[in-house]
Write an enzyme that holds these catalytic residues in place. Sequence first.
Site, PDB file in Angstrom:
ATOM      1  N   ASP A   1      36.310 -64.663  42.341  1.00  0.00           N
ATOM      2  CA  ASP A   1      36.691 -63.964  41.109  1.00  0.00           C
ATOM      3  C   ASP A   1      35.563 -64.000  40.081  1.00  0.00           C
ATOM      4  O   ASP A   1      34.870 -65.005  39.946  1.00  0.00           O
ATOM      5  CB  ASP A   1      37.921 -64.631  40.478  1.00  0.00           C
ATOM      6  CG  ASP A   1      39.122 -64.636  41.426  1.00  0.00           C
ATOM      7  OD1 ASP A   1      39.219 -63.737  42.271  1.00  0.00           O
ATOM      8  OD2 ASP A   1      39.957 -65.548  41.284  1.00  0.00           O
TER       9      ASP A   1
ATOM     10  N   HIS B   1      37.775 -66.837  48.385  1.00  0.00           N
ATOM     11  CA  HIS B   1      39.158 -66.872  48.855  1.00  0.00           C
ATOM     12  C   HIS B   1      39.598 -65.497  49.344  1.00  0.00           C
ATOM     13  O   HIS B   1      38.955 -64.486  49.045  1.00  0.00           O
ATOM     14  CB  HIS B   1      40.108 -67.436  47.796  1.00  0.00           C
ATOM     15  CG  HIS B   1      40.106 -66.723  46.482  1.00  0.00           C
ATOM     16  ND1 HIS B   1      39.132 -66.902  45.529  1.00  0.00           N
ATOM     17  CD2 HIS B   1      40.967 -65.821  45.963  1.00  0.00           C
ATOM     18  CE1 HIS B   1      39.385 -66.150  44.491  1.00  0.00           C
ATOM     19  NE2 HIS B   1      40.500 -65.471  44.706  1.00  0.00           N
TER      20      HIS B   1
ATOM     21  N   HIS C   1      36.383 -62.830  48.637  1.00  0.00           N
ATOM     22  CA  HIS C   1      35.767 -62.591  47.332  1.00  0.00           C
ATOM     23  C   HIS C   1      35.754 -63.877  46.518  1.00  0.00           C
ATOM     24  O   HIS C   1      36.408 -64.860  46.879  1.00  0.00           O
ATOM     25  CB  HIS C   1      36.531 -61.512  46.541  1.00  0.00           C
ATOM     26  CG  HIS C   1      37.921 -61.923  46.150  1.00  0.00           C
ATOM     27  ND1 HIS C   1      38.960 -61.987  47.046  1.00  0.00           N
ATOM     28  CD2 HIS C   1      38.444 -62.295  44.959  1.00  0.00           C
ATOM     29  CE1 HIS C   1      40.063 -62.366  46.438  1.00  0.00           C
ATOM     30  NE2 HIS C   1      39.778 -62.582  45.160  1.00  0.00           N
TER      31      HIS C   1
ATOM     32  N   ARG D   1      48.647 -66.715  38.058  1.00  0.00           N
ATOM     33  CA  ARG D   1      47.254 -67.189  38.085  1.00  0.00           C
ATOM     34  C   ARG D   1      46.705 -67.364  36.678  1.00  0.00           C
ATOM     35  O   ARG D   1      46.754 -66.432  35.867  1.00  0.00           O
ATOM     36  CB  ARG D   1      46.397 -66.181  38.840  1.00  0.00           C
ATOM     37  CG  ARG D   1      45.048 -66.736  39.238  1.00  0.00           C
ATOM     38  CD  ARG D   1      44.234 -65.717  39.992  1.00  0.00           C
ATOM     39  NE  ARG D   1      43.423 -64.945  39.058  1.00  0.00           N
ATOM     40  CZ  ARG D   1      42.591 -63.961  39.407  1.00  0.00           C
ATOM     41  NH1 ARG D   1      42.470 -63.629  40.674  1.00  0.00           N
ATOM     42  NH2 ARG D   1      41.901 -63.316  38.502  1.00  0.00           N
TER      43      ARG D   1
HETATM   44  C1  SIN Z   1      43.554 -63.845  44.213  1.00  0.00           C
HETATM   45  O1  SIN Z   1      42.661 -63.262  44.805  1.00  0.00           O
HETATM   46  O2  SIN Z   1      43.378 -64.389  43.133  1.00  0.00           O
HETATM   47  C2  SIN Z   1      44.931 -63.913  44.855  1.00  0.00           C
HETATM   48  C3  SIN Z   1      45.065 -65.071  45.757  1.00  0.00           C
HETATM   49  C4  SIN Z   1      46.426 -65.112  46.401  1.00  0.00           C
HETATM   50  O3  SIN Z   1      47.305 -64.343  46.021  1.00  0.00           O
HETATM   51  O4  SIN Z   1      46.627 -65.947  47.286  1.00  0.00           O
END
Ligand code: SIN
Length: 283
Positions: A101, A258, A99, A273
Amino acid sequence: MMTSITITPCTGPGAEIGNVDLSQPLSDEDFSAIRQAFADHGLIFFRDQTITPEQHIAFAERWGDINVNRFFTPVDGYPQIAEVRKEPDQKTNIGGGWHTDHSYDQEPAMGSILVARELPPKGGDTMFADMAAAYDALDEETKAKLEGLEAVHSSKHIFGGEAAYRSESDAGERLHNADAADALDDVVHPVVITHPLSGKKILYVNAAFTTDIVGMSREESMKLLMPLYAHAAQDRFVTRFEWKPGSIAFWDNRATWHYALNDYHGERRVMHRITLEGCPLAA
Ligand code: SIN
């Protein structure tokens, strides 16, 4: 003053930034070298950093405004920081599929700065795919077919009240604000965008949030999208990042996908994050 920052390209997409201490304010020269690496690679990594949540916020604010996440649980006392947590008794994780974000926003977030806080002894890597390289490698016929197409992006089926992710997965228990997802209008972005920083052509669709191609039925849309997803997820476009204590990844949402691997059941993984505001996207 010269910068002593080092930039080491990864074998796949991304580059590792060295000779920097993110707990300290960055000089203009160092910041500008890191910003150039971010524009060039769309994905940068830092190792061996020890930063507090305040220093994480200060580094993020150097890049622009912080997007306070509507759906994730924030870190206690820090609404700017979303917590990406999986507990030993949870089965599903956050981000466990390809995906990008915030593609469901009119102005999708520029990127996210993810700091490792607690890691499993083994596993929990994150994969990143380079959407400029994926676009470049398409054959000319496919590129011509994508020219001028637009796609619909939605958050409702992931974060909304009826979403299976919310109701049927234990990662979904950590989401909130289903009403906000349901109230959010779906948005339309070009299928191929010109990246606002690098000027590169980018394949801007993703399996999580892209629901349809404008003017096509769901079935026709999926017939077009599924081969693109399979193409872009090939190993040749992917870097698999192995987290260590002190690791930080900073990805550009417009340039990469990612995927957080979920291969560490029975262990805890906690990440912080911060997501940065973006801009409208154009073909
Ligand atoms: C995310 O999708 O922002 C999480 C990425 C992760 O936990 O490595």
